[in-house]
Design an enzyme around this catalytic site. Structure first.
Site, PDB file in Angstrom:
ATOM      1  N   PHE A 106      30.957  52.362  57.390  1.00  0.00           N
ATOM      2  CA  PHE A 106      31.284  51.003  56.951  1.00  0.00           C
ATOM      3  C   PHE A 106      30.614  50.681  55.615  1.00  0.00           C
ATOM      4  CE2 PHE A 106      27.165  50.045  58.840  1.00  0.00           C
ATOM      5  CZ  PHE A 106      26.695  48.974  58.110  1.00  0.00           C
ATOM      6  N   LYS A 107      29.540  51.383  55.280  1.00  0.00           N
ATOM      7  CA  LYS A 107      28.802  51.104  54.058  1.00  0.00           C
ATOM      8  C   LYS A 107      29.533  51.581  52.812  1.00  0.00           C
ATOM      9  CE  LYS A 107      24.476  51.064  56.582  1.00  0.00           C
ATOM     10  NZ  LYS A 107      23.200  51.717  56.890  1.00  0.00           N
ATOM     11  N   ASP A 108      30.652  52.276  52.988  1.00  0.00           N
ATOM     12  CA  ASP A 108      31.459  52.655  51.831  1.00  0.00           C
ATOM     13  C   ASP A 108      31.910  51.410  51.060  1.00  0.00           C
ATOM     14  OD1 ASP A 108      31.525  55.482  51.814  1.00  0.00           O
ATOM     15  OD2 ASP A 108      32.938  55.496  53.478  1.00  0.00           O
ATOM     16  N   GLY A 111      28.651  49.946  49.252  1.00  0.00           N
ATOM     17  CA  GLY A 111      28.133  50.939  48.314  1.00  0.00           C
ATOM     18  C   GLY A 111      29.018  51.113  47.101  1.00  0.00           C
ATOM     19  N   THR A 140      23.784  55.246  54.923  1.00  0.00           N
ATOM     20  CA  THR A 140      23.569  54.561  53.644  1.00  0.00           C
ATOM     21  C   THR A 140      23.504  55.557  52.496  1.00  0.00           C
ATOM     22  OG1 THR A 140      22.396  52.697  54.652  1.00  0.00           O
ATOM     23  CG2 THR A 140      22.002  53.084  52.325  1.00  0.00           C
TER      24      THR A 140
END
Length: 255
Positions: A106-108, A111, A140
């Site tokens: 989900f951090k794509d 980021g 992350t």
């Protein structure tokens, strides 16, 4: 838009200062003084909009005062090069799939957005080099390294705990090269995070190196993660399930 520190002992900052610094000087998080409400017309027509169109409207509320509209649109569309589908589990339970990005995390979203926004500010100010420090327990580091790969003027240092990261995630950020450097730490994730935070508080180190963070302490990381909640609502509305919505968010280590 001006940003304040949640510890309220640091001077107010612009969006650019908040993104470039990452953490306020009093160790607080930067937050916007105010957020403009989205108009009812947006919610009335949200089910007719694409993910990128929805995100552009939301991004304008957060960042529109500080980033030109064309630039912000480009950042959003570059960031959201993948879908976040809502999948039916039972009659009244749906799951938002956040693993369709390049590193399956989900951090794509956060980021990739931060990488592009920081790149915009670096080009605008003509800065030569910004150094991004990120502590990771796996996802992350992968998302940030992939998002920042090849971004001119930025070098990323990923600190990760030895033997405590999955093989695939370790490969995702240790094999990229170019402007990504992975540093294995003989300790835990908390040790990695402590090293990153102590580096930010070190004035002698910060002066020549211009350090910032890509962990979720950075306003350019966590605010864009709001995009996919609006997208989830739009998909629920298309399915005729938009009344009495409850969103359950699983969380990790509450770092």
């Amino acid at each position: 838009m001006k940003y304040y520190s949640t510890n309220k002992q640091a001077p107010e900052a612009t969006l650019e200062e908040a993104v470039v610094r990452g953490l306020a000087s009093d160790k607080g998080l930067f937050m916007p003084f105010s957020i403009k409400p989205l108009p009812q017309a947006f919610y009335d027509s949200i089910d007719t909009l694409s993910f990128q169109e929805i995100a552009c409207r939301v991004a304008d509320v957060f960042f529109g005062e500080d980033v030109p509209a064309d630039t912000l649109k480009q950042i959003v569309y570059d960031t959201l090069s993948f879908d976040v589908p809502l999948v039916k589990v039972t009659d009244d339970i749906y799951s938002l799939e956040l693993f369709h990005g390049p590193t399956l995390a989900f951090k794509d979203v956060g980021g990739r957005f931060m990488a592009r926004l920081l790149g915009h500010f670096i080009r605008k100010e003509g800065k030569k080099q910004v150094n991004v420090l990120v502590a990771t327990s796996g996802d992350t580091g992968s998302a940030v390294a992939n998002g920042f790969l090849g971004v001119e003027g930025i070098h990323v240092y990923v600190l990760y705990p030895k033997g405590k990261v999955s093989d695939i995630q370790e490969k995702q950020f240790t094999t990229l090269g170019r402007n990504i450097t992975a540093l294995e730490v003989d300790g835990t994730f908390d040790d990695c995070q402590a090293l990153v935070k102590s580096a930010f508080m070190d004035k002698e180190l910060n002066g020549p190196l211009l350090l910032t963070s890509a962990n979720s302490i950075n306003v350019a990381r966590f605010l864009p993660q709001a995009f996919y909640y609006f997208h989830a609502y739009a998909q629920l509305k298309r399915a005729g399930m938009a009344d009495n919505v409850v969103i359950c968010v699983p969380s990790g280590n509450f770092g």
